[in-house]
Design an enzyme around this catalytic site. Structure first.
Site, PDB file in Angstrom:
ATOM      1  N   SER A  94       5.865  21.355  -0.145  1.00  0.00           N
ATOM      2  CA  SER A  94       5.363  19.938  -0.465  1.00  0.00           C
ATOM      3  C   SER A  94       5.356  19.825  -1.982  1.00  0.00           C
ATOM      4  CB  SER A  94       3.925  20.024   0.044  1.00  0.00           C
ATOM      5  OG  SER A  94       3.368  18.803  -0.791  1.00  0.00           O
ATOM      6  N   ASP A 120      -0.296   8.153   8.031  1.00  0.00           N
ATOM      7  CA  ASP A 120      -0.662   8.020   9.338  1.00  0.00           C
ATOM      8  C   ASP A 120       0.470   8.281  10.427  1.00  0.00           C
ATOM      9  OD1 ASP A 120      -3.388   6.608   8.931  1.00  0.00           O
ATOM     10  OD2 ASP A 120      -2.078   5.177   7.650  1.00  0.00           O
ATOM     11  N   HIS A 129      -8.528   6.382   7.841  1.00  0.00           N
ATOM     12  CA  HIS A 129      -8.053   5.314   8.458  1.00  0.00           C
ATOM     13  C   HIS A 129      -8.284   5.300   9.874  1.00  0.00           C
ATOM     14  CE1 HIS A 129      -5.919   1.753   9.521  1.00  0.00           C
ATOM     15  NE2 HIS A 129      -4.766   2.258   9.606  1.00  0.00           N
ATOM     16  N   GLU A 172       3.477 -17.068 -10.204  1.00  0.00           N
ATOM     17  CA  GLU A 172       1.965 -17.500 -10.418  1.00  0.00           C
ATOM     18  C   GLU A 172       0.948 -17.123  -9.455  1.00  0.00           C
ATOM     19  OE1 GLU A 172       2.027 -21.817 -11.563  1.00  0.00           O
ATOM     20  OE2 GLU A 172       3.654 -21.538 -12.868  1.00  0.00           O
TER      21      GLU A 172
END
Ligand code: NAD
Ligand code: MG
Ligand code: MG
Ligand code: MG
Ligand code: MG
Length: 332
Positions: free
Chosen positions: A51, A83, A108, A231
């Protein structure tokens, strides 16, 4: 109305008396692990050998072991890997090392709600999910504040699962702001619906359709980009600060009138009927099952959709225009 819990409702010593494994060191994982440690909790991070997050977790003073070792050592396991891979991590690294009375925590509810993970009945199953990205969760904690969390118990094997969840939430700063009690079902279904109907799906489709309408009518893409995408941030910031009311107070009366008369023509009864259909497909599990099928097949359609939007005139126009705005940070 929702039930809210604060610092005085939570006992930090409960989580301080446990051994916690945080699996994953991404957005949520790093925030949970560091704040648990700073709250005096015995914490280790579980990451697989290769990792990329390993070095970072160690630099930040955390002890890193493999997910299986972390689960074996700990009695509270917080699952904060992506997940779609949680079920595999559960089968390979968690289930073989779970003991009676351990607690399995999630950020979650997807995998529990839709049955991809079916924990044995001898463990508590809880959720503590901050309502904000991990970096905000950590920053607020360090500043003595907190991000509101939601907490849930799916399975209460020990009879003490909710006080444990509240204690965990306190250790990451959640009870400083307030913790709302929910269920795995409510969290999983509303999270999926919100991101599909409004936050991601609804918003991107609305912006693209409006941009295309202007460009097809002969207006310049650069002007269409400003009006339909750029915007949007100003409007959403106002809604975030003060709801619809503050946004309508801030824009011109002309814009406000257009909001009232045109909004319901764009998002109309047909749109709402489709929203109900989308919700039904979330509730009956077909969305989650289809997504897992797509993920396990190597994401063929996902990559196709991604590519199609990368080449969209909205995106190529935006890339060019954002370079003109020194204050806009387009870094990944
Ligand atoms: P992320 O993608 O940022 O991080 C995932 C981590 O898991 C990385 O450190 C990665 O190295 C690690 N990982 C990958 N495969 C692994 C394996 N096989 N074994 C061990 N570790 C592995 O994930 P995230 O966004 O922090 O999401 C984690 C959970 O938190 C998810 O359930 C998500 O729904 C939930 N959540 C996320 C947010 C958010 O703001 N990102 C907010 C609320 C809840
Ligand atoms: Mg253990
Ligand atoms: Mg969400
Ligand atoms: Mg989500
Ligand atoms: Mg304008």
């Amino acid at each position: 109305m929702a039930e809210l819990f604060y610092d005085q409702d939570a006992d930090l010593s409960i989580i301080q008396s446990r051994k916690v494994a945080v699996l994953g060191y991404g957005s949520q994982g790093h925030a949970h692990a560091l704040s648990l440690r700073d709250s005096g909790v015995d914490v280790r991070v579980g990451l697989h050998e290769g990792s990329a997050s390993r070095a970072r977790a160690e630099e930040q003073g955390l002890r890193v072991v493999t997910p299986a070792e972390a689960v074996a050592e700990a009695d509270v396991i917080m699952v904060l890997v992506p997940d779609p891979i949680q079920a595999k991590v559960y089968e390979e690294s968690i289930a073989p090392h779970l003991k009676d009375g351990d607690a399995l925590f999630f950020g979650h509810g997807l995998n529990i709600r839709f049955g991809f993970i079916k924990p044995s009945t001898n463990v508590d199953v809880c959720m503590v999910a901050p309502k904000g990205p991990g970096h905000l969760v950590r920053r607020q904690y360090e500043e003595g504040r907190g991000v509101p969390c939601i907490a849930a118990v799916e399975q209460d094997a020990t009879g003490k699962a909710f006080p444990l969840a509240l204690s965990y939430a306190k250790a990451i700063g959640g009870t400083r702001a307030g913790v709302i009690k929910t269920t795995f079902t409510e969290e999983a279904e509303t999270d999926l619906f919100g991101e599909q109907a409004v936050l991601c799906g609804g918003t991107t489709a609305l912006v693209k359709a409006a941009f295309e309408t202007l460009v097809e009518a002969g207006y310049q893409p650069e002007i269409a980009y400003f009006e339909c995408l750029h915007e949007l941030k100003l409007i959403v910031d106002l809604m975030y600060e003060g709801g619809l009311e503050k946004m309508r107070w801030s824009v011109s009366e002309t814009a406000e009138w257009g909001d009232y008369v045109t909004g319901p023509r764009i998002v109309n009864d047909q749109t709402k009927a489709e929203m109900r259909q989308v919700l039904a497909e979330i509730q009956d599990g077909s969305f989650a099952n289809n997504w897992m099928k797509e993920y396990n097949a190597g994401l063929p359609k996902y990559n196709e959709y991604k590519k199609a939007d990368e080449d969209h005139l909205l995106e190529t126009t935006g890339k060019k225009l954002r370079k003109l705005m020194s204050w806009v940070d387009d870094e990944r």
